[in-house]
Motif scaffolding. Sequence first.
Motif, mmCIF file in Angstrom:
data_model
loop_
_atom_site.group_PDB
_atom_site.id
_atom_site.type_symbol
_atom_site.label_atom_id
_atom_site.label_comp_id
_atom_site.label_asym_id
_atom_site.label_seq_id
_atom_site.Cartn_x
_atom_site.Cartn_y
_atom_site.Cartn_z
ATOM 1 N N GLU A 1 0.828 -1.209 0.000
ATOM 2 C CA GLU A 1 0.000 0.000 0.000
ATOM 3 C C GLU A 1 0.860 1.257 0.000
ATOM 4 O O GLU A 1 0.554 2.236 -0.700
ATOM 5 C CB GLU A 1 -0.932 -0.015 1.208
ATOM 6 C CG GLU A 1 -2.016 1.039 1.160
ATOM 7 C CD GLU A 1 -3.143 0.741 2.131
ATOM 8 O OE1 GLU A 1 -4.258 1.237 1.891
ATOM 9 O OE2 GLU A 1 -2.920 0.015 3.117
ATOM 10 N N VAL A 2 1.936 1.239 0.759
ATOM 11 C CA VAL A 2 2.816 2.411 0.831
ATOM 12 C C VAL A 2 3.480 2.655 -0.517
ATOM 13 O O VAL A 2 3.509 3.790 -1.014
ATOM 14 C CB VAL A 2 3.873 2.228 1.945
ATOM 15 C CG1 VAL A 2 4.859 3.396 1.929
ATOM 16 C CG2 VAL A 2 3.201 2.134 3.298
ATOM 17 N N MET A 3 4.014 1.601 -1.127
ATOM 18 C CA MET A 3 4.676 1.782 -2.422
ATOM 19 C C MET A 3 3.695 2.265 -3.485
ATOM 20 O O MET A 3 4.037 3.123 -4.299
ATOM 21 C CB MET A 3 5.335 0.482 -2.884
ATOM 22 C CG MET A 3 6.043 0.631 -4.241
ATOM 23 S SD MET A 3 6.766 -0.885 -4.892
ATOM 24 C CE MET A 3 8.263 -1.007 -3.905
ATOM 25 N N ARG A 4 2.492 1.722 -3.483
ATOM 26 C CA ARG A 4 1.503 2.173 -4.463
ATOM 27 C C ARG A 4 1.294 3.678 -4.377
ATOM 28 O O ARG A 4 1.299 4.385 -5.390
ATOM 29 C CB ARG A 4 0.168 1.454 -4.255
ATOM 30 C CG ARG A 4 -0.902 1.829 -5.275
ATOM 31 C CD ARG A 4 -2.242 1.219 -4.919
ATOM 32 N NE ARG A 4 -2.744 1.704 -3.622
ATOM 33 C CZ ARG A 4 -3.880 1.296 -3.066
ATOM 34 N NH1 ARG A 4 -4.622 0.376 -3.663
ATOM 35 N NH2 ARG A 4 -4.270 1.784 -1.903
ATOM 36 N N GLY A 5 1.140 4.185 -3.158
ATOM 37 C CA GLY A 5 0.927 5.613 -2.983
ATOM 38 C C GLY A 5 2.151 6.434 -3.328
ATOM 39 O O GLY A 5 2.049 7.468 -4.000
ATOM 40 N N PHE B 1 0.246 -6.530 2.020
ATOM 41 C CA PHE B 1 -0.049 -5.312 1.259
ATOM 42 C C PHE B 1 -0.356 -4.152 2.185
ATOM 43 O O PHE B 1 0.097 -3.035 1.981
ATOM 44 C CB PHE B 1 -1.224 -5.532 0.301
ATOM 45 C CG PHE B 1 -1.547 -4.317 -0.525
ATOM 46 C CD1 PHE B 1 -0.840 -4.053 -1.690
ATOM 47 C CD2 PHE B 1 -2.527 -3.411 -0.118
ATOM 48 C CE1 PHE B 1 -1.115 -2.903 -2.438
ATOM 49 C CE2 PHE B 1 -2.798 -2.270 -0.860
ATOM 50 C CZ PHE B 1 -2.089 -2.020 -2.030
ATOM 51 N N GLY B 2 -1.148 -4.435 3.220
ATOM 52 C CA GLY B 2 -1.615 -3.377 4.105
ATOM 53 C C GLY B 2 -3.126 -3.445 4.220
ATOM 54 O O GLY B 2 -3.786 -4.246 3.547
ATOM 55 N N PRO B 3 -3.717 -2.594 5.042
ATOM 56 C CA PRO B 3 -5.158 -2.680 5.311
ATOM 57 C C PRO B 3 -6.036 -2.293 4.132
ATOM 58 O O PRO B 3 -7.240 -2.548 4.155
ATOM 59 C CB PRO B 3 -5.345 -1.701 6.477
ATOM 60 C CG PRO B 3 -4.206 -0.748 6.367
ATOM 61 C CD PRO B 3 -3.054 -1.547 5.837
#
Length: 257
Positions: free
Chosen positions: A30-34, A70-72
Amino acid sequence: MAETVEISRPQPGVVALQLNRPQRLNAINEVMRGELAQTLAGLAADSSVDAVILTGAGRGFCSGLDVRDFGPGIPAATAPAIDRMRFQESMAALPQMIRALPQPVIAAVNGPCVGAGLALCLAADIRICADATTFGNAAILLGLSGAEMGMSYHLPRIVGTSVAADWMLTGRTVSAEEAERRGLVSEVVDADRLFERALEIATTIAGLSTLGVQLTKRALQANTDAPDLAVAMELENRNQVLSHATEDAAARRQKWS
């Protein structure tokens, strides 16, 4: 300060964008996507950048979506369809943003390039890889469609419909040698020379006319889908008229006269 995307400027006009989760083969969380989306948006608006190198830290390029961690923000299979659609669209936006950059993008594929990683690679303008690199479309192996994140658009245009169908329907691993033979990459180089070679290409491009380069990128994209030669030539003719009248072009012509 980004956690998962590292940016450097190894030469004037060149930005190197390195996916930086080496312990997970640079799988997208999730962090990398953002951070990747934010970085790409910034590059699109940065007129000091003439070429972009996209690569991975460590021994991998990108192993796809980090399904374990991935994350929440990742929806469950039981989540409403609209939530799952929005998640898929947020992932698909990444290759769209790479393709939409005005600057040419050189993918320096330094290791496993799988799933979402392959989608990012396909969106680049020039692809080169290390000799031990492998490619794969992993979604089909997880019971999903092999057509995702622009894969069914980009891959047939690069390697042809039959080869794309083979790779997408089987999910098999493709070697660097096969990738070069099929035209997925334009060069295979030793791993220790990969970034150096990508930088040579990027530096050459950065030394050319910015307008000429960006018009060429857009013409290649548009004319890949042109309905006929006449339509393609209409765009080419206008691009030449636009670029011919610039001071940059006049100065470069003087060197050849």
